[in-house]
Motif scaffolding. Structure first.
Motif, short mmCIF file in Angstrom:
data_model
loop_
_atom_site.label_atom_id
_atom_site.label_comp_id
_atom_site.label_asym_id
_atom_site.label_seq_id
_atom_site.Cartn_x
_atom_site.Cartn_y
_atom_site.Cartn_z
N ASP A 7 0.81 -1.29 0.01
CA ASP A 7 -0.16 -0.14 -0.01
C ASP A 7 0.82 1.34 0.02
O ASP A 7 1.41 1.71 1.07
N PRO A 8 0.98 2.17 -0.91
CA PRO A 8 1.61 3.54 -1.00
C PRO A 8 0.95 4.53 -0.08
O PRO A 8 1.67 5.43 -0.24
N CYS A 9 -0.21 4.26 0.56
CA CYS A 9 -0.56 4.98 1.44
C CYS A 9 -0.50 5.09 2.83
O CYS A 9 -1.26 5.72 3.80
N THR A 10 0.44 4.30 3.39
CA THR A 10 0.59 3.92 4.76
C THR A 10 1.49 4.93 5.34
O THR A 10 2.11 5.78 4.58
N GLU A 11 1.45 5.27 6.62
CA GLU A 11 2.13 6.27 7.20
C GLU A 11 3.76 6.17 7.03
O GLU A 11 4.23 7.22 6.79
N GLN A 12 4.10 5.10 7.05
CA GLN A 12 5.48 4.53 6.80
C GLN A 12 5.85 5.30 5.22
O GLN A 12 6.92 6.08 5.07
N MET A 13 5.12 4.94 4.53
CA MET A 13 5.36 5.18 3.00
C MET A 13 5.36 6.69 2.76
O MET A 13 6.09 7.39 1.82
N LEU A 14 4.22 7.49 3.29
CA LEU A 14 4.14 8.73 3.12
C LEU A 14 5.29 9.66 3.92
O LEU A 14 5.73 10.74 3.44
N LEU A 15 5.71 9.16 5.05
CA LEU A 15 7.08 9.64 5.50
C LEU A 15 8.22 9.76 4.87
O LEU A 15 9.05 10.38 4.51
#
Length: 307
Positions: free
Chosen positions: A87-95
């Motif tokens: 998922d490209p929208c996880t908190e980790q990816m957004l960070l």
């Protein structure tokens, strides 16, 4: 669509240089498709357009395309830390998005090359995680395989000023030992050159860490440029660059945000077809991997045998 695809004139010129034509290309794509249908251990979702990406970037070698295709799917099983929870929208990816500018430029060069832009943000010294970056890269490259038309190859440009000691400390060798062979040996990409402009003295420390994990050919294709962005003009058409570098494209902030929107629109594919792995119980014995052969010091995938 974020990417501007190759035009008819560029296509004709590239085919001429490759000494081939669309008939030969399509013929080999159909042969690869037929072969894939016989490989019951591999996912079967690939379209002819995606298979064409493999044939083209393997320089029309069917055997190499078969090997790349098999290893491409197999790696999803062998390094799930790169390919699970895509998922490209996880908190980790957004960070992660806030620690690095990492996206393909929308336009091809006049000669038909795609250009990848990389710049690390100041916050990367504290928040950058190269495992998340590997996951991000896997998502990005899968998008290219799914949506890119033909191109002459890939150039990577790196803003050297963003290479810092703090970033160097964040690069975990255990991740790099898997990520770099995947990027340079497994993916069907013609990486023609990497240009590090504004290259700082600390670049030599990055070189010591990364070069041993690359083939000699890939080492020779990395070019540290001590000058500013204008040195890129020798290799990359000025007009396709972001406006910060004298180009006609949008700013790097705008391009990063547009790319994030593109990846978010790609979420469904990443979570479905993009998460399928091999069924090893159905793999033919003579093409079976030995996992210990895959992640040695040289990162060699030569042990994979394809019938």
């Amino acid at each position: 669509m974020f990417l501007k695809t190759i035009n008819e004139e560029q296509m004709k010129e590239i085919l001429k240089e490759e000494k081939t034509d669309m008939c030969e290309l399509k013929s080999k794509v159909l042969l690869l498709k037929e072969w894939l249908q016989q490989q019951t251990h591999l996912p079967q979702y690939m379209t002819e357009s995606e298979l064409q990406f493999f044939v083209w970037n393997c320089k029309f070698s069917l055997e190499k395309a078969k090997q790349k295709l098999d290893s491409y799917f197999t790696m999803r099983s062998l390094i799930p830390e790169f390919f699970s929870h895509r998922d490209p929208c996880t908190e980790q990816m957004l960070l992660h998005k806030d620690t690095i500018y990492f996206f393909p430029l929308p336009k091809l060069t006049k000669a038909g090359y795609r250009v990848m832009y990389i710049k690390f943000a100041p916050s990367c010294s504290n928040d950058y995680d190269n495992l998340t970056s590997a996951k991000f890269t896997a998502n990005l490259t899968d998008y290219l395989i799914k949506n890119e038309s033909l191109s002459k190859g890939l150039y990577i440009i790196v803003e050297g000023k963003s290479l810092t000691l703090g970033l160097l400390k964040q690069l975990h060798p255990s991740v790099l030992r898997k990520f770099l062979p995947y990027l340079y040996e497994v993916l069907p990409m013609r990486i023609k050159g990497t240009f590090v402009f504004n290259s700082p003295p600390i670049y030599n420390y990055f070189r010591v860490l990364i070069y041993p994990l690359l083939s000699k050919k890939m080492q020779q294709r990395i070019h540290p440029l001590t000058g500013d962005h204008t040195e890129l003009y020798k290799y990359i058409d000025k007009e396709i660059l972001p406006k910060e570098y004298g180009g006609e494209e949008a700013s790097i902030d705008e391009l990063r945000d547009a790319w994030q929107e593109t990846m978010e629109s790609f979420k469904e594919w990443l979570m479905t077809e993009g998460s399928l792995v091999t069924d090893e119980s159905k793999r033919p014995e003579k093409s079976k991997y030995k996992n210990s052969d895959l992640f040695g010091v040289e990162g060699s995938f030569t042990q994979l045998q394809i019938d």
